[in-house]
Design an enzyme around this catalytic site. Structure first.
Site, PDB file in Angstrom:
ATOM      1  N   ARG A 198      40.024  70.047  79.018  1.00 56.20           N
ATOM      2  CA  ARG A 198      39.423  70.154  77.681  1.00 56.20           C
ATOM      3  C   ARG A 198      37.943  70.496  77.789  1.00 56.20           C
ATOM      4  NH1 ARG A 198      41.286  64.640  74.759  1.00 56.20           N
ATOM      5  NH2 ARG A 198      39.186  64.844  73.963  1.00 56.20           N
TER       6      ARG A 198
ATOM      7  N   LYS B 240      43.825  55.549  75.979  1.00 54.97           N
ATOM      8  CA  LYS B 240      44.504  55.271  74.699  1.00 54.97           C
ATOM      9  C   LYS B 240      45.722  56.182  74.509  1.00 54.97           C
ATOM     10  CE  LYS B 240      40.808  56.065  72.132  1.00 54.97           C
ATOM     11  NZ  LYS B 240      39.837  56.440  73.183  1.00 54.97           N
TER      12      LYS B 240
ATOM     13  N   ARG C 142      36.721  55.331  64.024  1.00 51.23           N
ATOM     14  CA  ARG C 142      35.689  55.508  65.054  1.00 51.23           C
ATOM     15  C   ARG C 142      34.301  55.167  64.529  1.00 51.23           C
ATOM     16  NH1 ARG C 142      38.517  59.504  68.574  1.00 51.23           N
ATOM     17  NH2 ARG C 142      37.188  60.103  70.298  1.00 51.23           N
TER      18      ARG C 142
ATOM     19  N   ARG D 164      29.728  61.927  74.848  1.00 57.11           N
ATOM     20  CA  ARG D 164      30.836  61.222  74.176  1.00 57.11           C
ATOM     21  C   ARG D 164      30.763  59.714  74.423  1.00 57.11           C
ATOM     22  NH1 ARG D 164      35.774  63.860  76.556  1.00 57.11           N
ATOM     23  NH2 ARG D 164      37.008  62.656  75.086  1.00 57.11           N
TER      24      ARG D 164
ATOM     25  N   ARG E 204      40.834  64.518  84.063  1.00 56.87           N
ATOM     26  CA  ARG E 204      41.907  64.662  83.077  1.00 56.87           C
ATOM     27  C   ARG E 204      42.327  66.121  82.880  1.00 56.87           C
ATOM     28  NH1 ARG E 204      41.386  61.571  77.466  1.00 56.87           N
ATOM     29  NH2 ARG E 204      39.727  63.031  76.980  1.00 56.87           N
TER      30      ARG E 204
END
Ligand code: AMP
Length: 216
Positions: A160, A13, A88, A171, A127
């Site tokens: 992260r 996203k 969300r 998650r 990531r």
């Protein structure tokens, strides 16, 4: 143009938004980025949000809805905006609808980005994010030119806390339980378009989203 990018963590996203905002000339509103900036600055909001974020849980709706309302009233949102990571939960979506009504705004489209779970895992573990400007890279799919260094600003790249394997699983479960009901929610309103993004280049997917949102 007012649009929502809906999709699990790792769907891309943030990456697609980064390109879409140049095409549509509207700002991206990422609640994750807003929260991370608050954690970094040590604000009251940041202190309240940090533990939830580190565990991969959602922060309470009461912390997030007001921030989004304030943000979309800002001058740079007058031609629209792209929501990334909000809403969300169904409660957040109901609140957003009320905010739109109150401010005379109309949602154009929700883009539902579909990605297989094993692909998401790989994208999330790979990531890396820039400490300085927040740009996203991926050691597998979008490596920076020099290892550990941001192509855009030369800042240091980091992983992260919530991109560690245990937190990723949580998650993705949180997405299934709390966020994926929004797919039906918006489909019933005939506001949803699906994009399969398990394969295909970033540019192909951006092109497909751009087509749906009405620019060739
Ligand atoms: P993201 O960068 O969108 O993956 O968001 C990172 C984390 O910020 C999430 O795992 C949540 O803890 C929190 N967060 C971001 N957006 C929201 C939201 N709309 N509602 C609740 N928590 C959020």
């Amino acid at each position: 143009m007012i649009a929502i990018l809906l999709g699990p963590p790792g769907a891309g996203k943030g990456t697609y938004s980064g390109k879409l905002i140049d095409i549509f000339k509207v700002p991206q509103i990422s609640t994750g980025d807003i929260l991370r900036a608050n954690v970094k600055q040590g604000t009251e909001l940041g202190k309240k949000a940090k533990d939830f974020m580190d565990k991969g849980a959602l922060v309470p709706d009461s912390l997030i809805v007001e921030i989004v309302e304030d943000r979309i009233k800002a001058a740079d949102c007058k031609n629209g905006f792209l929501l990334d990571g909000f809403p969300r939960t169904v409660e957040q979506a109901d609140s957003l609808e009320a905010i739109f009504k109150k401010n005379g705004l109309k949602l154009d489209r929700v883009i539902n980005i579909i990605v297989d779970r094993d692909v998401l895992f790989k994208r999330l573990t790979g990531r890396r994010m820039c400490k300085a400007c927040g740009a996203n890279f991926n050691v597998y799919t979008l490596p920076p030119k020099a290892e550990g260094v941001c192509d855009k600003c030369g800042g240091e790249l980091y992983q992260r806390n919530d991109d560690k394997p245990d937190t990723i699983a949580n998650r993705l479960d949180v997405y299934e339980k709390q966020t994926s009901p929004l797919i039906d929610y918006y489909r019933k309103k005939q506001a949803l378009s699906d994009i399969n993004a398990s394969t295909g280049s970033i540019d192909d997917i951006v092109k497909a989203i751009t087509g749906i949102l009405g620019k060739k």
